[in-house]
Design a protein around this motif. Sequence first.
Motif, PDB file in Angstrom:
ATOM      1  N   TYR A   1       4.838-127.372  34.080  1.00  7.90           N
ATOM      2  CA  TYR A   1       6.181-126.788  34.140  1.00  7.90           C
ATOM      3  C   TYR A   1       6.815-126.961  35.522  1.00  7.90           C
ATOM      4  CZ  TYR A   1       4.738-124.793  29.731  1.00  7.90           C
ATOM      5  OH  TYR A   1       4.286-124.633  28.434  1.00  7.90           O
ATOM      6  N   MET A   2       6.211-127.792  36.349  1.00  3.72           N
ATOM      7  CA  MET A   2       6.745-128.062  37.677  1.00  3.72           C
ATOM      8  C   MET A   2       7.278-129.487  37.727  1.00  3.72           C
ATOM      9  SD  MET A   2       3.730-126.185  39.924  1.00  3.72           S
ATOM     10  CE  MET A   2       4.650-126.159  41.464  1.00  3.72           C
ATOM     11  N   GLY A   3       8.437-129.649  38.357  1.00  8.98           N
ATOM     12  CA  GLY A   3       9.069-130.961  38.428  1.00  8.98           C
ATOM     13  C   GLY A   3       9.390-131.351  39.853  1.00  8.98           C
ATOM     14  N   ARG A   4      10.081-132.454  39.998  1.00 10.74           N
ATOM     15  CA  ARG A   4      10.395-133.013  41.319  1.00 10.74           C
ATOM     16  C   ARG A   4      11.071-131.968  42.199  1.00 10.74           C
ATOM     17  NH1 ARG A   4      10.212-137.809  43.466  1.00 10.74           N
ATOM     18  NH2 ARG A   4       9.551-138.664  41.440  1.00 10.74           N
ATOM     19  N   GLY A   5      10.556-131.819  43.424  1.00  7.76           N
ATOM     20  CA  GLY A   5      11.093-130.845  44.371  1.00  7.76           C
ATOM     21  C   GLY A   5      10.360-129.529  44.373  1.00  7.76           C
TER      22      GLY A   5
ATOM     23  N   GLU B   1      -2.534-136.651  43.046  1.00  5.94           N
ATOM     24  CA  GLU B   1      -2.188-136.792  41.629  1.00  5.94           C
ATOM     25  C   GLU B   1      -0.721-136.501  41.367  1.00  5.94           C
ATOM     26  OE1 GLU B   1      -6.507-135.442  39.682  1.00  5.94           O
ATOM     27  OE2 GLU B   1      -4.656-134.440  39.088  1.00  5.94           O
ATOM     28  N   GLU B   2      -0.194-135.465  42.024  1.00  2.00           N
ATOM     29  CA  GLU B   2       1.157-134.991  41.721  1.00  2.00           C
ATOM     30  C   GLU B   2       2.235-135.637  42.583  1.00  2.00           C
ATOM     31  OE1 GLU B   2       1.876-133.069  39.171  1.00  2.00           O
ATOM     32  OE2 GLU B   2      -0.242-132.983  38.633  1.00  2.00           O
ATOM     33  N   ARG B   3       1.828-136.385  43.598  1.00  2.00           N
ATOM     34  CA  ARG B   3       2.796-136.946  44.547  1.00  2.00           C
ATOM     35  C   ARG B   3       3.817-137.842  43.866  1.00  2.00           C
ATOM     36  NH1 ARG B   3       2.262-141.253  48.331  1.00  2.00           N
ATOM     37  NH2 ARG B   3       0.158-141.630  47.542  1.00  2.00           N
ATOM     38  N   ALA B   4       3.392-138.654  42.914  1.00  2.09           N
ATOM     39  CA  ALA B   4       4.310-139.576  42.239  1.00  2.09           C
ATOM     40  C   ALA B   4       5.362-138.829  41.416  1.00  2.09           C
ATOM     41  CB  ALA B   4       3.524-140.532  41.339  1.00  2.09           C
ATOM     42  N   ARG B   5       5.042-137.616  40.988  1.00  2.00           N
ATOM     43  CA  ARG B   5       6.009-136.813  40.221  1.00  2.00           C
ATOM     44  C   ARG B   5       6.961-136.053  41.125  1.00  2.00           C
ATOM     45  NH1 ARG B   5       5.308-132.832  36.498  1.00  2.00           N
ATOM     46  NH2 ARG B   5       3.597-131.834  37.639  1.00  2.00           N
ATOM     47  N   GLY B   6       6.744-136.127  42.440  1.00  2.00           N
ATOM     48  CA  GLY B   6       7.588-135.376  43.356  1.00  2.00           C
ATOM     49  C   GLY B   6       7.204-133.922  43.474  1.00  2.00           C
ATOM     50  N   VAL B   7       5.982-133.578  43.031  1.00  4.21           N
ATOM     51  CA  VAL B   7       5.462-132.215  43.144  1.00  4.21           C
ATOM     52  C   VAL B   7       4.453-132.195  44.284  1.00  4.21           C
ATOM     53  CG1 VAL B   7       4.165-130.369  42.001  1.00  4.21           C
ATOM     54  CG2 VAL B   7       5.771-131.773  40.682  1.00  4.21           C
ATOM     55  N   ASN B   8       4.661-131.311  45.251  1.00  5.21           N
ATOM     56  CA  ASN B   8       3.736-131.241  46.377  1.00  5.21           C
ATOM     57  C   ASN B   8       2.717-130.134  46.171  1.00  5.21           C
ATOM     58  OD1 ASN B   8       2.656-131.886  48.945  1.00  5.21           O
ATOM     59  ND2 ASN B   8       3.722-130.134  49.824  1.00  5.21           N
ATOM     60  N   VAL B   9       1.448-130.464  46.383  1.00  8.57           N
ATOM     61  CA  VAL B   9       0.378-129.474  46.372  1.00  8.57           C
ATOM     62  C   VAL B   9      -0.207-129.435  47.771  1.00  8.57           C
ATOM     63  CG1 VAL B   9      -1.845-128.793  45.392  1.00  8.57           C
ATOM     64  CG2 VAL B   9      -0.133-129.908  43.935  1.00  8.57           C
ATOM     65  N   MET B  10      -0.091-128.284  48.433  1.00  6.39           N
ATOM     66  CA  MET B  10      -0.538-128.166  49.816  1.00  6.39           C
ATOM     67  C   MET B  10      -1.700-127.202  49.933  1.00  6.39           C
ATOM     68  SD  MET B  10       1.458-126.942  53.294  1.00  6.39           S
ATOM     69  CE  MET B  10       0.945-125.214  53.148  1.00  6.39           C
ATOM     70  N   LEU B  11      -2.706-127.592  50.698  1.00  5.95           N
ATOM     71  CA  LEU B  11      -3.840-126.727  51.006  1.00  5.95           C
ATOM     72  C   LEU B  11      -3.526-125.926  52.266  1.00  5.95           C
ATOM     73  CD1 LEU B  11      -6.829-125.857  50.649  1.00  5.95           C
ATOM     74  CD2 LEU B  11      -7.436-127.798  52.111  1.00  5.95           C
ATOM     75  N   PHE B  12      -3.620-124.613  52.172  1.00  2.41           N
ATOM     76  CA  PHE B  12      -3.409-123.708  53.298  1.00  2.41           C
ATOM     77  C   PHE B  12      -4.774-123.140  53.683  1.00  2.41           C
ATOM     78  CE2 PHE B  12      -1.998-119.182  54.449  1.00  2.41           C
ATOM     79  CZ  PHE B  12      -1.761-119.492  55.774  1.00  2.41           C
ATOM     80  N   SER B  13      -5.240-123.447  54.897  1.00  4.37           N
ATOM     81  CA  SER B  13      -6.592-123.056  55.318  1.00  4.37           C
ATOM     82  C   SER B  13      -6.512-122.082  56.495  1.00  4.37           C
ATOM     83  CB  SER B  13      -7.405-124.290  55.715  1.00  4.37           C
ATOM     84  OG  SER B  13      -7.543-125.171  54.628  1.00  4.37           O
ATOM     85  N   PRO B  14      -6.335-120.795  56.222  1.00  3.32           N
ATOM     86  CA  PRO B  14      -6.226-119.821  57.304  1.00  3.32           C
ATOM     87  C   PRO B  14      -7.594-119.396  57.819  1.00  3.32           C
ATOM     88  CG  PRO B  14      -5.987-118.704  55.211  1.00  3.32           C
ATOM     89  CD  PRO B  14      -6.153-120.181  54.905  1.00  3.32           C
ATOM     90  N   GLY B  15      -7.589-118.849  59.026  1.00  2.00           N
ATOM     91  CA  GLY B  15      -8.763-118.185  59.562  1.00  2.00           C
ATOM     92  C   GLY B  15      -8.640-116.696  59.300  1.00  2.00           C
ATOM     93  N   ASN B  16      -9.050-115.885  60.260  1.00  2.00           N
ATOM     94  CA  ASN B  16      -8.982-114.439  60.094  1.00  2.00           C
ATOM     95  C   ASN B  16      -7.538-113.980  59.899  1.00  2.00           C
ATOM     96  OD1 ASN B  16     -11.590-113.550  60.043  1.00  2.00           O
ATOM     97  ND2 ASN B  16     -11.673-112.906  62.191  1.00  2.00           N
ATOM     98  N   MET B  17      -7.296-113.280  58.800  1.00  2.00           N
ATOM     99  CA  MET B  17      -5.996-112.669  58.547  1.00  2.00           C
ATOM    100  C   MET B  17      -6.230-111.218  58.164  1.00  2.00           C
ATOM    101  SD  MET B  17      -3.960-115.715  56.523  1.00  2.00           S
ATOM    102  CE  MET B  17      -2.320-115.238  57.042  1.00  2.00           C
ATOM    103  N   ASP B  18      -5.391-110.341  58.675  1.00  2.00           N
ATOM    104  CA  ASP B  18      -5.542-108.905  58.433  1.00  2.00           C
ATOM    105  C   ASP B  18      -5.035-108.573  57.040  1.00  2.00           C
ATOM    106  OD1 ASP B  18      -5.991-106.238  58.682  1.00  2.00           O
ATOM    107  OD2 ASP B  18      -4.431-105.850  60.165  1.00  2.00           O
TER     108      ASP B  18
END
Length: 274
Positions: free
Chosen positions: A140-144, A182-199
Amino acid sequence: MPASDNQWPAGKRSEGYRRCHRRVIRSGAAFFEAIVKRYRDLDEIWIVARREQRLRALAERHGDSHARIRGIPLDLTGVDAYGKLTVLLEDLRPNIRVLINNAGYEREGALRDMDPVDIRAMIDFNTTAMTLVNRVCLPYMGRGSFAVITGSVSSFAPIPWQAVYSASKAYTRFLARALHEEERARGVNVMLFSPGNMDTEMNVRGAASGKLARLPYLDLRRETAKALAKAERGCANYTPLMFYKLYHVFAKLVPTTLAVRVTSLRSGGAVSRG
């Protein structure tokens, strides 16, 4: 489900995106305030979580929001959770503009001492639930549009006495990087967020001891806003703070047999952090 065309970054606009049914679907609370503040042209924000009372409280607190806040009470480790979510999406066929995967579960301790229930919960939450949420929502996700998958700096190297959690986050890291491609060609971005210590509720400042207590804490509001901005721009991953960036470099360069001597959280038994 971000905002209108004049708020959405250049290169990320979709010619055919519908003026109705723009939605954010998210699990976990860390990104909620940033999403409400940042995206002013949403129709709905869906919050998926187990505790219905908390969902109601969030919806009431933001009752005057520009977007309708819709709580979806689901235990993502339940066997029928994805069937229910699939049916809901098939019925409404929303245009998902932002997907936030931020639910997680953590326990520390020697594997031999851990409760099997906790081990299964970490695997179910951190790997199975996250994977299936993306499977159900990506169609259900599209370009942008974009998804943020919250991993952890614990994924950079094996961590003795945090073996299951760090291994589950290594799975998360590999999956997120593969989905980005996989999703880059569809214009859907999947980003990995790798935080350290968060309160957060799972990692309360001052509750940790040993090595964890000495690690720097991140500014929760600032880093969630930066993560959203980077995901909008198409970034594949984001690790906040120079300390954790350098740790990532260290984990890449140092052989695993040596890295585990540094990363070990030896405590002599299971310690609750969730």
